[in-house]
Design a protein around this motif. Structure first.
Motif, mmCIF file in Angstrom:
data_model
loop_
_atom_site.group_PDB
_atom_site.id
_atom_site.type_symbol
_atom_site.label_atom_id
_atom_site.label_comp_id
_atom_site.label_asym_id
_atom_site.label_seq_id
_atom_site.Cartn_x
_atom_site.Cartn_y
_atom_site.Cartn_z
ATOM 1 N N CYS A 1 1.031 10.607 2.421
ATOM 2 C CA CYS A 1 -0.330 11.053 2.707
ATOM 3 C C CYS A 1 -1.307 9.893 2.623
ATOM 4 C CB CYS A 1 -0.715 12.177 1.743
ATOM 5 S SG CYS A 1 -2.390 12.811 1.984
ATOM 6 N N PHE A 2 -1.149 9.059 1.604
ATOM 7 C CA PHE A 2 -2.023 7.882 1.476
ATOM 8 C C PHE A 2 -1.839 6.959 2.672
ATOM 9 C CE2 PHE A 2 -2.475 8.795 -3.142
ATOM 10 C CZ PHE A 2 -3.848 8.651 -3.245
ATOM 11 N N ALA A 3 -0.586 6.790 3.075
ATOM 12 C CA ALA A 3 -0.314 5.874 4.180
ATOM 13 C C ALA A 3 -0.956 6.371 5.464
ATOM 14 C CB ALA A 3 1.198 5.718 4.353
ATOM 15 N N ARG A 4 -0.943 7.697 5.711
ATOM 16 C CA ARG A 4 -1.553 8.220 6.925
ATOM 17 C C ARG A 4 -3.048 7.993 6.956
ATOM 18 N NH1 ARG A 4 2.215 12.328 5.832
ATOM 19 N NH2 ARG A 4 0.594 13.589 4.831
ATOM 20 N N HIS A 5 -3.629 7.874 5.792
ATOM 21 C CA HIS A 5 -5.064 7.620 5.723
ATOM 22 C C HIS A 5 -5.393 6.135 5.492
ATOM 23 C CE1 HIS A 5 -4.923 11.970 5.143
ATOM 24 N NE2 HIS A 5 -6.209 12.001 5.537
ATOM 25 N N GLY A 6 -4.376 5.259 5.730
ATOM 26 C CA GLY A 6 -4.630 3.816 5.685
ATOM 27 C C GLY A 6 -4.668 3.206 4.305
ATOM 28 N N VAL A 7 -4.093 3.863 3.305
ATOM 29 C CA VAL A 7 -4.092 3.324 1.941
ATOM 30 C C VAL A 7 -2.660 2.936 1.579
ATOM 31 C CG1 VAL A 7 -4.623 3.744 -0.480
ATOM 32 C CG2 VAL A 7 -6.069 4.772 1.329
ATOM 33 N N ASP A 8 -2.453 1.648 1.261
ATOM 34 C CA ASP A 8 -1.123 1.179 0.860
ATOM 35 C C ASP A 8 -0.913 1.455 -0.627
ATOM 36 O OD1 ASP A 8 -0.606 0.228 3.394
ATOM 37 O OD2 ASP A 8 -1.425 -1.765 2.959
ATOM 38 N N VAL B 1 4.798 7.551 -10.648
ATOM 39 C CA VAL B 1 3.355 7.422 -10.561
ATOM 40 C C VAL B 1 3.039 6.634 -9.302
ATOM 41 C CG1 VAL B 1 1.260 6.555 -11.677
ATOM 42 C CG2 VAL B 1 3.124 7.473 -13.060
ATOM 43 N N VAL B 2 2.089 7.153 -8.502
ATOM 44 C CA VAL B 2 1.657 6.467 -7.286
ATOM 45 C C VAL B 2 0.488 5.558 -7.649
ATOM 46 C CG1 VAL B 2 0.742 6.753 -4.960
ATOM 47 C CG2 VAL B 2 2.430 8.384 -5.842
ATOM 48 N N THR B 3 0.660 4.266 -7.338
ATOM 49 C CA THR B 3 -0.382 3.289 -7.665
ATOM 50 C C THR B 3 -0.749 2.522 -6.416
ATOM 51 O OG1 THR B 3 1.257 1.607 -8.241
ATOM 52 C CG2 THR B 3 0.486 3.046 -10.004
ATOM 53 N N ALA B 4 -1.872 1.826 -6.509
ATOM 54 C CA ALA B 4 -2.318 1.022 -5.379
ATOM 55 C C ALA B 4 -1.352 -0.142 -5.165
ATOM 56 C CB ALA B 4 -3.739 0.496 -5.637
ATOM 57 N N ALA B 5 -1.362 -0.713 -3.955
ATOM 58 C CA ALA B 5 -0.509 -1.859 -3.645
ATOM 59 C C ALA B 5 -0.839 -2.983 -4.614
ATOM 60 C CB ALA B 5 -0.734 -2.307 -2.204
ATOM 61 N N GLY B 6 0.128 -3.547 -5.272
ATOM 62 C CA GLY B 6 -0.097 -4.527 -6.342
ATOM 63 C C GLY B 6 0.223 -3.931 -7.684
ATOM 64 N N GLY B 7 0.237 -2.622 -7.792
ATOM 65 C CA GLY B 7 0.677 -1.936 -9.001
ATOM 66 C C GLY B 7 -0.248 -2.056 -10.163
ATOM 67 N N THR B 8 -1.545 -2.198 -9.948
ATOM 68 C CA THR B 8 -2.445 -2.382 -11.078
ATOM 69 C C THR B 8 -3.342 -1.187 -11.328
ATOM 70 O OG1 THR B 8 -4.028 -3.463 -9.589
ATOM 71 C CG2 THR B 8 -2.487 -4.885 -10.784
ATOM 72 N N THR B 9 -3.789 -0.516 -10.335
ATOM 73 C CA THR B 9 -4.723 0.612 -10.500
ATOM 74 C C THR B 9 -4.364 1.722 -9.529
ATOM 75 O OG1 THR B 9 -6.274 -0.311 -8.884
ATOM 76 C CG2 THR B 9 -6.625 -0.911 -11.190
ATOM 77 N N GLU B 10 -4.911 2.886 -9.840
ATOM 78 C CA GLU B 10 -4.793 4.014 -8.912
ATOM 79 C C GLU B 10 -5.680 3.721 -7.709
ATOM 80 O OE1 GLU B 10 -6.398 7.568 -10.335
ATOM 81 O OE2 GLU B 10 -5.203 8.849 -9.024
ATOM 82 N N PRO B 11 -5.260 4.144 -6.501
ATOM 83 C CA PRO B 11 -6.105 3.908 -5.325
ATOM 84 C C PRO B 11 -7.529 4.383 -5.563
ATOM 85 C CG PRO B 11 -3.975 4.785 -4.690
ATOM 86 C CD PRO B 11 -4.019 4.848 -6.177
ATOM 87 N N TYR C 1 -9.748 5.130 -3.387
ATOM 88 C CA TYR C 1 -10.105 6.202 -2.455
ATOM 89 C C TYR C 1 -8.922 7.146 -2.331
ATOM 90 C CZ TYR C 1 -10.572 8.552 2.067
ATOM 91 O OH TYR C 1 -10.601 9.495 3.084
ATOM 92 N N VAL C 2 -9.150 8.433 -2.706
ATOM 93 C CA VAL C 2 -8.089 9.444 -2.624
ATOM 94 C C VAL C 2 -8.520 10.457 -1.546
ATOM 95 C CG1 VAL C 2 -6.794 11.238 -3.821
ATOM 96 C CG2 VAL C 2 -7.561 9.178 -5.068
#
Length: 611
Positions: A163-170, A182-192, A194-195
């Motif tokens: 779902c994140f990928a379809r909305h342009g969030v890696d 746990v789904v985290t932002a690309a880089g593995g440091t924080t939650e995206p 923009y949800v």
């Protein structure tokens, strides 16, 4: 030249020692500085590495305790860590009962424990190199998900990631120690940040049945504490999962309650939950243990390798020392070589120039320069004497040869009859030639060191009597009285023929320079280990400026070179050489108008035994 005249600071040896000392001091100073800085840095690095190794040991043992209910199998882990770090590792209970030790049995423990292994009160996992207060997140206990729950949550995590990928969030998926994804932002440091709304279904963060049972048990355990803190035991609890996956927290008060309650009440609730959670997880972790760390007696000894910075310092210090060494050596060598070059250039000059070198120092090179100048001066003087010798020999031989030739020519022409007087004159001139040639031969043999002596015991009184008898007729003809005198009976170990020759030359010379009515006296006496022979006359004497030259070849006080007042000029040099061949010395003293005294000092000999 006397070496004591050289000032101590000017001596070549002292200067070289000073230069060597300067180089040594620079080398020692550079080495000391380099050793201090390098060792300090190495110790700091080693301490930092040791501290990192200690924290890694504590983290791994804490992780073992967090995932095992006891220490039964920890020995293998301890040995592996000891082999890796080279440290001694020992685990004991709080009362020092051994649990595991990498050292042989019976080895005493260090005086103090390095750390306490308690995963319920220390977190050594989430931040490397630090010990944080709180429960180690690797302690999951009843919160560990079942395989089916993991599979269901993994499917939800992939769905949410899509779902994140379809909305342009890696995004990436990480897993907590309990098995929850746990789904985290690309880089593995924080939650995206923009949800998207379609992705915020909350299904992934909903507690599973396993987690619900664990939370219910936690709520039951915290009931009494919450009541005492003035809270409703039915206050909702949150799973408290950090969506970054890096720091998964334990259960906490629900966010809605956090918004309503005051800070004091919230802190009381959190304290009650922490105590209840430790009690809940305690059966799942190993008991508290003490960790002891030592220098290690296993594995390879640690090595110390120079870092690039330290290598650069070594190279720089070595280059600086070499530069100072070359500079000091160049200065010293230049000062030493400069006079030597001057000596070389002077020595390469044509011989007839007799070049000198300037003396600019008072050290060994200055002495060498003075010696070179003295040598050049002696060579120049010898060259002049050689030329004078050739001229004098030619003159001495020319005169009798001219007389003989003249008489023979007039006789051949019939101008003079070859009578007895003519033959006597020619014979006299031939004797002069023979005497000059014999004297030159004796001098040549003395100079070459081939003058042969036939030593035997000689009585001094007999020697003087023989010389006086040989010259008494000539002395009487000149009107000179010839006397002898001996103090005791001194003996000589000498060649009697050569001594008679030497004394005869002195007597002949004395009679020639003593006017009629004068006297010539020969005396002999013993002084210690020497016998002194003297020939004294009452003649005209020798001036002070001429006295140093009397033993030189072809020298005469009268510069006219007339043989009527002087001989060949070789008699006294022969006397000196004959005396030196016997190991003695010849001296002359004179008072103008009163006479002269020639003294021969010869080694004394022993009287022959009768027999």
């Amino acid at each position: 030249m006397n070496r004591a005249r050289i000032p101590l600071r000017k001596r070549l040896l002292v200067r070289l020692l000073i230069a060597s000392a300067l180089i040594a001091v620079c080398s020692v100073a550079a080495t000391a500085w380099l050793a201090v800085t390098t060792t300090t840095r190495a110790l700091r690095e080693e301490q930092g590495q040791a501290l990192a190794d200690d924290m890694d040991i504590l983290a791994q043992l804490s992780g073992y305790a967090a995932t095992h209910p006891d220490w039964t199998g920890v020995q293998a882990t301890v040995r592996a860590l000891s082999a890796k770090t080279g440290r001694r590792i020992a685990l004991t209970t709080t009362d020092r009962t051994p649990l595991a030790d990498s050292a042989p049995r019976g080895t005493s423990l260090p005086p103090r424990a390095a750390a306490t292994v308690d995963p319920l009160r220390t977190d050594t996992s989430t931040e490397r190199g630090a010990q944080l207060s709180g429960t180690d997140p690797r302690v999951v206990g009843p919160y560990r998900l079942t395989a089916a729950e993991r599979a269901r949550l993994d499917a939800l995590a992939r769905k949410r990631q899509g779902c994140f990928a379809r909305h342009g969030v890696d995004t990436t998926v990480t897993r907590t120690p309990s098995g929850r994804p746990v789904v985290t932002a690309a880089g593995g440091t924080t939650e995206p940040g923009y949800v998207p709304e379609p992705c915020a279904d909350g299904a992934l963060n909903t507690p599973t049945p396993t987690e619900e049972r664990a939370l219910a048990a936690l709520r039951q355990g915290a009931r009494g504490c919450l009541t005492r803190a003035g809270l409703d035991p039915a206050t909702p609890l949150s799973l408290g999962v950090d969506l970054t996956g890096a720091d998964p927290r334990g259960p906490s008060v629900a966010p809605g309650f956090l918004m309503k309650g005051d800070a004091k009440t919230v802190r009381a609730a959190q304290t009650c939950l922490a105590e209840a959670r430790r009690a809940q997880l305690d059966p799942y972790v190993a008991p508290v243990a003490e960790l002891f760390l030592g220098g290690g007696d296993q594995g390879a000894a640690p090595r110390w390798d120079l870092s690039p910075a330290n290598k650069a310092k070594v190279v720089g210090a070595a280059g600086l020392v070499l530069a100072v060494t070359f500079a000091v050596t160049a200065v010293v060598a230049t000062r030493l070589v400069r006079p030597l070059r001057a000596l070389t250039e002077a020595a390469q000059q044509p011989p007839e120039r007799h070049a000198r070198v300037p003396v600019t120092t008072r050290d060994e090179t200055g002495i060498l320069a003075e010696a070179f100048n003295d040598l050049a001066e002696r060579r120049e003087r010898l060259e002049a004497q050689r030329k004078a010798l050739v001229s004098d020999v030619a003159h001495e031989l020319r005169s009798p040869l001219t007389n003989i030739r003249g008489w023979l020519e007039v006789t051949r022409d019939g101008l003079v009859e070859p009578d007895t007087e003519l033959l006597a004159a020619l014979h006299e001139e031939a004797l002069v030639l023979q005497r000059v040639i014999d004297d030159l031969r004796d001098l040549a043999a003395a100079d070459a060191g081939t003058l042969r002596l036939h030593r035997e015991p000689v009585a001094a009184d007999d020697l003087l009597a023989q010389v006086a008898a040989a010259h008494r007729v000539a002395a009487a003809t000149a009107g000179v009285t010839l006397r002898t005198g001996t103090d005791g009976t001194p003996w000589l170990d000498a060649d009697p023929v050569r001594l008679r020759q030497a004394l005869g030359n002195l007597v002949t010379n004395a009679v020639r320079h003593t006017p009629s009515g004068g006297a010539v006296t020969l005396t002999a006496r013993r002084e210690g280990e020497q016998v002194v022979l003297e020939v004294a006359d009452t003649g005209s004497g020798i001036t002070a400026e001429d006295l140093p030259h009397v033993f030189e070849r072809f020298w005469r006080a009268e510069k006219s070179r007339s043989r009527r007042t002087g001989g060949s000029g070789l008699g006294l040099p022969i006397v000196r050489h004959l005396t030196a061949a016997h190991g003695g010395t010849a001296e002359a003293a004179s008072t103008p108008g009163a006479g002269s005294v020639f003294t021969l000092r010869l080694p004394a000999g022993a009287a022959p035994r009768d027999g």
